[in-house]
Design a protein around this motif. Sequence first.
Motif, short mmCIF file in Angstrom:
data_model
loop_
_atom_site.label_atom_id
_atom_site.label_comp_id
_atom_site.label_asym_id
_atom_site.label_seq_id
_atom_site.Cartn_x
_atom_site.Cartn_y
_atom_site.Cartn_z
N VAL A 5 -75.71 -10.24 74.20
CA VAL A 5 -76.98 -10.85 74.57
C VAL A 5 -77.34 -11.90 73.52
N PHE A 6 -77.66 -13.10 73.99
CA PHE A 6 -78.11 -14.18 73.10
C PHE A 6 -79.63 -14.23 73.12
N LEU A 7 -80.23 -14.30 71.95
CA LEU A 7 -81.68 -14.48 71.83
C LEU A 7 -81.95 -15.85 71.20
N HIS A 8 -82.68 -16.69 71.94
CA HIS A 8 -82.96 -18.04 71.44
C HIS A 8 -84.40 -18.40 71.81
N PRO A 9 -85.14 -19.03 70.90
CA PRO A 9 -86.58 -19.27 71.13
C PRO A 9 -86.91 -20.14 72.33
N ASP A 10 -86.24 -21.29 72.44
CA ASP A 10 -86.60 -22.26 73.47
C ASP A 10 -85.32 -22.92 73.96
N LEU A 11 -84.95 -22.68 75.20
CA LEU A 11 -83.67 -23.16 75.71
C LEU A 11 -83.79 -24.57 76.25
N GLN A 35 -75.52 -12.61 78.59
CA GLN A 35 -76.84 -13.01 79.05
C GLN A 35 -77.54 -13.78 77.95
N ILE A 36 -78.42 -14.70 78.35
CA ILE A 36 -79.22 -15.44 77.39
C ILE A 36 -80.69 -15.09 77.61
N TRP A 37 -81.35 -14.64 76.58
CA TRP A 37 -82.77 -14.31 76.63
C TRP A 37 -83.54 -15.33 75.79
N THR A 38 -84.65 -15.79 76.34
CA THR A 38 -85.42 -16.83 75.66
C THR A 38 -86.90 -16.70 76.00
N ALA A 39 -87.73 -17.33 75.17
CA ALA A 39 -89.17 -17.33 75.42
C ALA A 39 -89.59 -18.53 76.26
N HIS A 40 -88.70 -19.50 76.44
CA HIS A 40 -89.03 -20.65 77.30
C HIS A 40 -87.76 -21.21 77.92
N TYR A 41 -87.82 -21.41 79.24
CA TYR A 41 -86.69 -21.99 79.96
C TYR A 41 -87.21 -22.81 81.12
N ASP A 42 -86.94 -24.11 81.07
CA ASP A 42 -87.31 -25.02 82.14
C ASP A 42 -86.02 -25.57 82.75
N PRO A 43 -85.68 -25.16 83.97
CA PRO A 43 -84.41 -25.60 84.58
C PRO A 43 -84.26 -27.11 84.67
N THR A 44 -85.37 -27.85 84.61
CA THR A 44 -85.30 -29.31 84.69
C THR A 44 -85.14 -29.95 83.31
N HIS A 45 -85.22 -29.14 82.26
CA HIS A 45 -85.12 -29.67 80.89
C HIS A 45 -84.20 -28.75 80.08
N CYS A 46 -82.92 -28.76 80.45
CA CYS A 46 -81.96 -27.87 79.80
C CYS A 46 -80.56 -28.39 80.08
N PHE A 47 -79.58 -27.77 79.46
CA PHE A 47 -78.19 -28.16 79.70
C PHE A 47 -77.71 -27.59 81.04
N PRO A 56 -76.45 -15.74 83.28
CA PRO A 56 -77.86 -15.41 83.51
C PRO A 56 -78.75 -15.82 82.34
N VAL A 57 -79.88 -16.40 82.67
CA VAL A 57 -80.91 -16.74 81.68
C VAL A 57 -82.16 -15.94 82.01
N VAL A 58 -82.63 -15.16 81.06
CA VAL A 58 -83.83 -14.33 81.25
C VAL A 58 -84.93 -14.89 80.36
N CYS A 59 -86.06 -15.25 80.95
CA CYS A 59 -87.18 -15.82 80.20
C CYS A 59 -88.36 -14.85 80.23
N VAL A 60 -88.80 -14.42 79.07
CA VAL A 60 -89.97 -13.55 78.97
C VAL A 60 -90.87 -14.04 77.83
N GLY A 61 -92.15 -13.84 77.98
CA GLY A 61 -93.09 -14.18 76.91
C GLY A 61 -93.53 -15.62 76.87
N ASP A 62 -93.23 -16.39 77.92
CA ASP A 62 -93.63 -17.79 77.89
C ASP A 62 -95.14 -17.96 77.99
N TRP A 63 -95.83 -16.88 78.36
CA TRP A 63 -97.30 -16.94 78.43
C TRP A 63 -97.93 -16.93 77.04
N LEU A 64 -97.16 -16.54 76.04
CA LEU A 64 -97.68 -16.56 74.67
C LEU A 64 -97.78 -18.01 74.18
#
Length: 405
Positions: A5-11, A35-47, A56-64
């Motif tokens: 599992v990869f943990l990265h702040p902002d993908l 799997q990649i886990w991140t606090a922010h993931y925008d499909p229009t602004h990513c690789f 798989p990209v899992v985004c949680v906590g973006d409301w913070l």
Amino acid sequence: MARVVFLHPDLGIGGAERLVIDAAVALKTRGCSVQIWTAHYDPTHCFSETHDPDLPVVCVGDWLPTSLFGYLHALCAYLRMIYVALYLVFLSGLEYDVIFCDQVSACIPVLRLSRHRKKVLFYCHFPDQLLTQRKSTLKKLYRAPIDWLEERTTGMADMILVNSQFTAGIFRETFHSLSRVQTDVLYPSLNMHTFDQSSTETRGLEGLLPEETTCMFLSLNRYERKKNLGLALEALAILMCNLPPGQRAGIHLVIAGGYDDRVTENVQHYTELKDLAEQLHLGDCVTFLRSPSDSLKVALLQGSTAVLYTPSREHFGIVPVEAMYCCCPVIAVNSGGPLESVADGETGFLCEPTAEAFSKAMERFVKEPHLRRDMGEAGRRRVQDKFSVQAFSDQLYGYIVILSQ
């Protein structure tokens, strides 16, 4: 089969994100579950690789919040990643063997709370505490506990990797209590497949530049002040003054890089650079591009006379490697990662971070066109030998095997 599992702040789009994506893809091709886990993931602004359903990209906590009234960015980043780690450990139910985290080490103690202790690999791009200035006493007081936490939690990782020998030295100088901790160098790789594909936007590149363009210089970096993008504009202004009128018309500079409307600095610095270009009377010979697509970036690199890489003490910098693979020479500041990636006088020039030094190097490419071909070919060979995906994949997979045993 190792489960990673990869943990990265902002993908988003940047060198750190590029490395995380390349690492995930490399391990997936070796049979690992990723799997990649991140606090922010925008499909229009990513690789583009993040659009693959097999990654798989899992985004949680973006409301913070990412900041409080424009301040406390570091604290918010730490809290967001701690939340991601808490969610992964206690709420996800996901089974995994190794955690690969980077940039924010504060989540490592949370990962230790897992009922079945998992191994943690921390990749240090550069000590976070060196990426911010402390001009006021209040800022120093605010950063003191964060800096202490960064050092303490980084040392809790089972394995620590860095992106260059330069960063390894800075790591030892900065984290005194970790000076005896082993740090292996894992150079970022280049996804050569992306660059080998013919660009669908190559023909459209002509419409971006004046028809009389014969020599295009390219600056490719995020719109951040620490990237020193103004140096490229100042160097161009000096170059124009030193060239005869007949040669000036064919010179053009493209400044392209990651841009995010959510990031105040990106918005401000983009405007600052456009204003600087006008002040230097460069309006007609500079083009600004925001967040170019992967294919357009490749087209720019393939069509450039040389890349201007202006950050000082950059921890590694993937852009010079990308440029060299595209047979494009590099003019870079003679500090940090480019000392290891660029061969001075062979694949480009390493210069003092002054407009005068950069303009002299640029002038050589204008007056000696063969340099572009000779240095470009040498640069491609250097990348193939030193920064191949295979070498990166073999080394990283070896670390994962050790940790998962």
